[in-house]
Design a protein around this motif. Structure first.
Motif, mmCIF file in Angstrom:
data_model
loop_
_atom_site.group_PDB
_atom_site.id
_atom_site.type_symbol
_atom_site.label_atom_id
_atom_site.label_comp_id
_atom_site.label_asym_id
_atom_site.label_seq_id
_atom_site.Cartn_x
_atom_site.Cartn_y
_atom_site.Cartn_z
ATOM 1 N N LEU A 28 12.813 -4.800 0.497
ATOM 2 C CA LEU A 28 14.168 -4.080 0.521
ATOM 3 C C LEU A 28 13.528 -2.479 -0.293
ATOM 4 O O LEU A 28 13.301 -2.676 -1.394
ATOM 5 C CB LEU A 28 15.252 -4.819 -0.288
ATOM 6 N N LEU A 29 13.910 -1.883 0.516
ATOM 7 C CA LEU A 29 13.507 -0.391 -0.020
ATOM 8 C C LEU A 29 14.772 0.389 -0.450
ATOM 9 O O LEU A 29 15.564 0.512 0.243
ATOM 10 C CB LEU A 29 12.640 0.454 0.873
ATOM 11 N N SER A 30 14.791 0.893 -1.793
ATOM 12 C CA SER A 30 16.119 1.770 -2.442
ATOM 13 C C SER A 30 15.831 2.977 -2.706
ATOM 14 O O SER A 30 15.086 3.133 -3.874
ATOM 15 C CB SER A 30 16.794 0.901 -3.433
ATOM 16 N N PRO A 31 15.569 4.041 -1.863
ATOM 17 C CA PRO A 31 15.326 5.333 -2.288
ATOM 18 C C PRO A 31 16.280 5.624 -3.779
ATOM 19 O O PRO A 31 17.470 5.569 -3.638
ATOM 20 C CB PRO A 31 15.525 6.293 -1.270
ATOM 21 N N THR A 43 7.264 7.557 -1.832
ATOM 22 C CA THR A 43 6.059 7.214 -2.571
ATOM 23 C C THR A 43 6.762 6.290 -3.392
ATOM 24 O O THR A 43 7.918 5.889 -3.775
ATOM 25 C CB THR A 43 5.827 8.591 -3.639
ATOM 26 N N LYS A 44 5.999 5.427 -4.264
ATOM 27 C CA LYS A 44 6.143 4.474 -5.117
ATOM 28 C C LYS A 44 7.022 5.127 -6.404
ATOM 29 O O LYS A 44 8.025 4.212 -6.919
ATOM 30 C CB LYS A 44 5.157 3.614 -5.852
ATOM 31 N N GLU A 45 7.046 6.345 -6.469
ATOM 32 C CA GLU A 45 7.581 6.915 -7.559
ATOM 33 C C GLU A 45 9.383 7.452 -7.402
ATOM 34 O O GLU A 45 10.025 7.238 -8.247
ATOM 35 C CB GLU A 45 7.056 8.288 -8.116
ATOM 36 N N ASP A 62 0.948 -1.252 0.104
ATOM 37 C CA ASP A 62 0.118 0.007 0.092
ATOM 38 C C ASP A 62 0.898 1.043 -0.038
ATOM 39 O O ASP A 62 1.984 1.377 0.778
ATOM 40 C CB ASP A 62 -0.960 -0.068 1.310
ATOM 41 N N SER A 63 0.606 2.105 -0.839
ATOM 42 C CA SER A 63 1.221 3.352 -0.942
ATOM 43 C C SER A 63 1.458 4.157 0.467
ATOM 44 O O SER A 63 2.206 4.896 0.666
ATOM 45 C CB SER A 63 0.752 4.365 -2.035
ATOM 46 N N GLU A 64 0.055 3.965 1.100
ATOM 47 C CA GLU A 64 0.005 4.701 2.526
ATOM 48 C C GLU A 64 1.174 4.378 3.501
ATOM 49 O O GLU A 64 1.737 5.130 4.260
ATOM 50 C CB GLU A 64 -1.266 4.467 3.064
ATOM 51 N N VAL A 65 1.726 3.008 3.248
ATOM 52 C CA VAL A 65 2.764 2.684 4.089
ATOM 53 C C VAL A 65 4.130 3.342 3.837
ATOM 54 O O VAL A 65 4.829 3.920 4.631
ATOM 55 C CB VAL A 65 3.084 0.962 3.956
#
Length: 358
Positions: free
Chosen positions: A35-38, A16-18, A6-9
């Motif tokens: 894994l989140l990679s800004p 954001t997903k972008e 969910d984008s709210e997470v």
């Protein structure tokens, strides 16, 4: 694979997903992990959904980790403790659509292993788990909340087993008769534990409770231990929980899913490495009683897990995921064989312990 995130997470943590790349990772059965990679930062993050069917009080996890992080930051500021990152609103977790999420820093240049392949890995992992407990030796364990009440309570597990016996079908009871007999025959392990459970020289300590090899980060090049991860089950407990779980998961080359019992053997060199690593950190703080119970810790945890698999089989496989009807029974057989191997190798194992206690 489409990621159901969910984008709210992401928004709760300022993304954001972008502006972030998302990859689902991990082999754990409990929490969903990403894994989140800004795109505009060099640092990466771990994002986890907390499974509230297992952890019914996620706030207890957050409170425990916050208390431990504060203590370690004050007493041992150089120790790498992977604490959650606050949301943009300053909370330890994000609560989105009835789900709890937390973000953690990703530690670069490290690996977590699913399978042990050499003694050095066993040594380093055991050392890291021992180190965390040693550093928290003066921390008040009673200040922590149980995140899974009764998790390593053998009396509770035996009670659940006996209840399952009264409710199961004759067919299941017949299939499991040798294992049921094994479970009853080994009840002496529980009786022995009760004889010292409340002694002052058998203290509650801060324990990890889930010391499989995948819960330690190792340096990607040298395989030196870096830190302990997956901290949801940190709570008060006895030292036998961590050491016993290491014995259960490190000593045999095959997991509890191996149905060929001839393969269930103890690797003495791995035992030696594990004991050496753990005692290099814990020897100075263990009581004399605890030192006497080092090998017993393996018996305790292995027996408990055998009971849990057997109980689930008798209950109709309602807890552990299975791929065939008798898998939990096979898992119980596997654990009873491992318990037998402890007895068969008792002299050699105890000699290794004594050598490392000197």
């Amino acid at each position: 694979m489409e990621l159901n995130l969910d984008s709210e997470v992401l928004k709760a943590y300022g993304y954001t997903k972008e502006n972030i790349k998302i990859t689902q990772i991990g082999t754990g059965l409990i929490n969903r992990t990403y894994l989140l990679s800004p795109l505009s930062e060099k640092i990466q993050y771990i994002l986890q959904n907390i499974n509230t069917s297992v952890f019914k009080d996620p706030q207890a996890i957050a409170d425990n980790l916050q208390a431990i992080a504060k203590y370690l930051a004050k007493k041992y500021p150089d120790y790498l403790f992977i604490k959650p990152i606050s949301t943009v609103s300053g909370n330890e977790m994000a609560y989105i659509k009835y789900e709890h999420w937390r973000m953690l820093p990703f530690v670069p240049n490290t690996v977590s292993l699913d399978v042990l392949t050499n003694e050095k890995q066993a040594y380093e992992a055991a050392k890291q788990f021992g180190k965390l407990s040693r550093l928290l030796n003066d921390f008040d364990a009673s200040a922590l909340k149980p995140t899974i009440p009764g998790f390593h309570d053998l009396a509770l597990r035996y009670e659940q087993f006996t209840l399952a016996l009264t409710k199961t079908s004759k067919a299941l009871k017949g299939k499991a008769k040798p294992e049921i007999d094994d479970a009853i025959r080994h009840k002496y392990i529980l009786d022995y534990y009760k004889s010292f459970a409340h002694r002052p020289d058998f203290p509650n300590r801060v324990m990890h409770h889930d010391t499989k090899i995948s819960n330690v980060l190792l340096d990607a090049k040298t395989f030196q231990g870096v830190c302990v991860i997956d901290l949801d089950t940190i709570m008060p407990g006895k030292f036998i929980s961590d050491l016993g779980d290491m014995m259960r998961t490190y000593l045999c080359a095959f997991s509890e899913n191996e149905s060929d019992l001839s393969k269930v053997k103890i690797r003495l060199h791995y035992f030696e490495a594990m004991v050496k690593g753990y005692l290099s950190e814990m020897k100075s703080i263990l009581t004399e009683l605890e030192k006497e119970l080092i090998l017993f810790s393996g018996r305790y945890i292995i027996y408990m897990q055998a009971l849990r698999f057997l109980t689930d089989f008798l209950n109709g496989n309602i807890y552990y995921p299975t791929s065939y009807a008798e898998q939990n029974l096979d898992r119980a057989k596997n654990q009873f064989k491992l318990l037998h191997e402890i007895s068969v190798n008792e002299k050699e194992l105890q000699d290794i312990i004594e050598e490392n206690l000197v």
